[in-house]
Write a protein that holds these residues in place. Structure first.
Motif, PDB file in Angstrom:
ATOM      1  N   GLN A  78     104.548  64.263  37.717  1.00 45.95           N
ATOM      2  CA  GLN A  78     103.769  63.480  37.511  1.00 45.95           C
ATOM      3  C   GLN A  78     103.264  62.724  38.795  1.00 45.95           C
ATOM      4  N   GLU A  79     102.196  62.243  39.278  1.00 46.18           N
ATOM      5  CA  GLU A  79     101.740  61.622  40.506  1.00 46.18           C
ATOM      6  C   GLU A  79     102.274  59.990  40.387  1.00 46.18           C
ATOM      7  N   SER A  80     102.025  59.663  39.080  1.00 51.43           N
ATOM      8  CA  SER A  80     102.410  58.098  39.018  1.00 51.43           C
ATOM      9  C   SER A  80     102.575  57.784  37.335  1.00 51.43           C
ATOM     10  N   ILE A  81     103.090  56.598  37.398  1.00 48.56           N
ATOM     11  CA  ILE A  81     103.287  55.958  35.999  1.00 48.56           C
ATOM     12  C   ILE A  81     102.674  54.654  36.028  1.00 48.56           C
ATOM     13  N   LEU A  82     102.130  54.169  35.008  1.00 49.99           N
ATOM     14  CA  LEU A  82     101.456  52.608  34.964  1.00 49.99           C
ATOM     15  C   LEU A  82     102.784  51.843  34.215  1.00 49.99           C
ATOM     16  N   ILE A  83     103.185  50.667  35.072  1.00 49.47           N
ATOM     17  CA  ILE A  83     103.811  49.930  34.689  1.00 49.47           C
ATOM     18  C   ILE A  83     103.221  48.481  34.192  1.00 49.47           C
ATOM     19  N   SER A  84     103.506  47.969  33.239  1.00 55.05           N
ATOM     20  CA  SER A  84     102.797  46.483  32.938  1.00 55.05           C
ATOM     21  C   SER A  84     103.897  45.659  32.355  1.00 55.05           C
ATOM     22  N   ARG A  85     103.972  44.558  33.403  1.00 55.16           N
ATOM     23  CA  ARG A  85     105.031  43.361  33.501  1.00 55.16           C
ATOM     24  C   ARG A  85     104.751  42.602  32.087  1.00 55.16           C
ATOM     25  N   PRO A  86     105.697  41.835  31.562  1.00 51.01           N
ATOM     26  CA  PRO A  86     105.507  40.964  30.485  1.00 51.01           C
ATOM     27  C   PRO A  86     104.226  40.172  30.357  1.00 51.01           C
ATOM     28  N   ASP A  87     103.946  39.623  31.536  1.00 48.62           N
ATOM     29  CA  ASP A  87     102.545  39.027  31.766  1.00 48.62           C
ATOM     30  C   ASP A  87     101.413  39.379  31.787  1.00 48.62           C
ATOM     31  N   ARG A  88     101.713  40.955  31.832  1.00 52.40           N
ATOM     32  CA  ARG A  88     100.473  41.942  31.778  1.00 52.40           C
ATOM     33  C   ARG A  88      99.910  42.382  33.169  1.00 52.40           C
ATOM     34  N   SER A  89     100.523  41.645  34.223  1.00 50.64           N
ATOM     35  CA  SER A  89     100.042  42.301  35.530  1.00 50.64           C
ATOM     36  C   SER A  89     100.744  43.412  35.581  1.00 50.64           C
ATOM     37  N   SER A  90      99.858  44.481  36.412  1.00 48.47           N
ATOM     38  CA  SER A  90     100.239  45.771  36.068  1.00 48.47           C
ATOM     39  C   SER A  90     100.231  46.393  37.520  1.00 48.47           C
ATOM     40  N   TYR A  91     100.871  47.590  37.624  1.00 49.56           N
ATOM     41  CA  TYR A  91     100.788  48.261  38.855  1.00 49.56           C
ATOM     42  C   TYR A  91     101.108  49.839  38.539  1.00 49.56           C
ATOM     43  N   ASP A  99     105.894  53.676  46.209  1.00 50.14           N
ATOM     44  CA  ASP A  99     104.926  52.738  46.594  1.00 50.14           C
ATOM     45  C   ASP A  99     104.258  52.120  45.183  1.00 50.14           C
ATOM     46  N   LYS A 100     104.088  50.643  45.105  1.00 51.00           N
ATOM     47  CA  LYS A 100     103.688  50.235  44.003  1.00 51.00           C
ATOM     48  C   LYS A 100     102.095  49.689  44.501  1.00 51.00           C
ATOM     49  N   ILE A 101     101.295  50.185  43.449  1.00 57.42           N
ATOM     50  CA  ILE A 101      99.917  49.918  43.649  1.00 57.42           C
ATOM     51  C   ILE A 101      99.286  48.742  42.783  1.00 57.42           C
ATOM     52  N   GLU A 102      99.305  47.603  43.114  1.00 56.83           N
ATOM     53  CA  GLU A 102      98.998  46.495  42.097  1.00 56.83           C
ATOM     54  C   GLU A 102      97.427  46.662  41.681  1.00 56.83           C
ATOM     55  N   LEU A 103      97.189  46.744  40.238  1.00 56.40           N
ATOM     56  CA  LEU A 103      95.975  47.011  39.532  1.00 56.40           C
ATOM     57  C   LEU A 103      95.386  45.865  38.893  1.00 56.40           C
ATOM     58  N   GLY A 104      95.942  44.483  38.750  1.00 56.85           N
ATOM     59  CA  GLY A 104      95.641  43.747  38.267  1.00 56.85           C
ATOM     60  C   GLY A 104      96.256  43.590  36.762  1.00 56.85           C
ATOM     61  N   GLU A 105      95.321  42.773  35.952  1.00 53.68           N
ATOM     62  CA  GLU A 105      96.040  42.606  34.584  1.00 53.68           C
ATOM     63  C   GLU A 105      95.576  43.489  33.483  1.00 53.68           C
ATOM     64  N   LEU A 106      96.559  44.119  32.766  1.00 54.85           N
ATOM     65  CA  LEU A 106      96.192  44.984  31.594  1.00 54.85           C
ATOM     66  C   LEU A 106      95.596  44.101  30.490  1.00 54.85           C
ATOM     67  N   GLN A 107      94.343  44.573  30.042  1.00 55.99           N
ATOM     68  CA  GLN A 107      93.371  43.648  29.075  1.00 55.99           C
ATOM     69  C   GLN A 107      92.892  44.632  28.077  1.00 55.99           C
ATOM     70  N   GLU A 108      92.718  44.006  27.021  1.00 58.69           N
ATOM     71  CA  GLU A 108      91.824  44.850  26.048  1.00 58.69           C
ATOM     72  C   GLU A 108      90.358  44.572  26.451  1.00 58.69           C
ATOM     73  N   VAL A 109      89.685  45.853  26.196  1.00 58.32           N
ATOM     74  CA  VAL A 109      88.222  45.949  26.277  1.00 58.32           C
ATOM     75  C   VAL A 109      87.538  46.487  25.013  1.00 58.32           C
ATOM     76  N   GLU A 110      86.441  46.267  25.112  1.00 57.75           N
ATOM     77  CA  GLU A 110      85.463  46.619  23.989  1.00 57.75           C
ATOM     78  C   GLU A 110      85.034  48.194  23.990  1.00 57.75           C
ATOM     79  N   SER A 111      84.957  48.747  25.045  1.00 58.31           N
ATOM     80  CA  SER A 111      84.346  49.996  25.385  1.00 58.31           C
ATOM     81  C   SER A 111      84.948  50.889  26.760  1.00 58.31           C
ATOM     82  N   VAL A 112      85.007  52.120  26.618  1.00 57.16           N
ATOM     83  CA  VAL A 112      85.486  52.834  27.753  1.00 57.16           C
ATOM     84  C   VAL A 112      84.607  53.098  28.785  1.00 57.16           C
ATOM     85  N   GLU A 113      83.128  52.861  28.049  1.00 54.67           N
ATOM     86  CA  GLU A 113      81.820  53.032  29.099  1.00 54.67           C
ATOM     87  C   GLU A 113      82.230  52.576  30.554  1.00 54.67           C
ATOM     88  N   GLY A 114      82.088  53.380  31.258  1.00 50.42           N
ATOM     89  CA  GLY A 114      82.170  52.981  32.693  1.00 50.42           C
ATOM     90  C   GLY A 114      83.641  52.885  33.392  1.00 50.42           C
TER      91      GLY A 114
END
Length: 133
Positions: A78-91, A99-114
C-alpha cells in the motif's frame, strides 16, 4: 463498534492496478490477519485518488497497534494509510518514507459528490460518509 474518542486507521489491501479477483483475495487475507491480531474493525468502502476500494476501519489502541498496521500496509504494497486521531484531526501516513501528510478533520458529510477521497461506513444498517476537510 464505538469510534468516539479513539484513534482509527483506514487501511486497504486492494491495488487499483490489480484484478477484482486478486483484490477480493487480498482483502480476505487482510481480514484474516486483522482477526488474528485481535483488532476491532469493520469493513468499509473507501475511495482514494478517485478509485473505490474495499477497506477496513480499525480501532488503534496503542503505538504498537499503529506500527502493526503500518507493517501490514507495507506487506500489502500500500502507498499509505489514513490515521485519524481521537480529536479526528487526520493524516496520511506514507508507507515508503514515513511522511505524514496532514489532511484536516475527518468529518461526516451528506454526499460523495465532488469527493475523490471518502469512506462509507455502514453499521446497523445506517450508512455514513466521511471525508477529511
Amino acid at each position: 463498534m464505538r469510534t468516539e474518542n479513539v484513534e482509527i486507521c483506514i487501511i486497504s489491501a486492494e491495488l487499483s492496478s490489480r484484478s477484482v479477483q486478486f483484490n477480493t483475495r487480498t482483502t480476505h487475507n487482510m481480514e484474516t490477519i486483522l482477526n488474528d491480531y485481535g483488532f476491532s474493525f469493520t469493513q468499509v468502502l473507501g475511495s482514494y485518488k478517485g478509485a473505490t476500494e474495499q477497506s477496513f476501519l480499525v480501532i488503534v489502541n496503542s503505538d504498537k497497534d499503529r506500527a502493526k498496521l503500518i507493517d501490514l500496509a507495507q506487506d500489502f504494497n500500500q502507498e499509505s494509510i489514513l490515521i485519524s486521531r481521537p480529536d479526528r484531526s487526520s493524516y496520511l501516513y506514507m508507507i515508503e518514507n514515513g511522511d505524514k501528510i496532514e489532511l484536516g478533520e475527518l468529518q461526516e458529510v451528506e454526499s460523495v459528490e465532488g469527493l475523490d477521497a471518502f469512506t462509507i461506513v455502514t453499521i446497523n444498517d445506517r450508512e455514513t460518509i466521511w471525508t477529511c476537510k
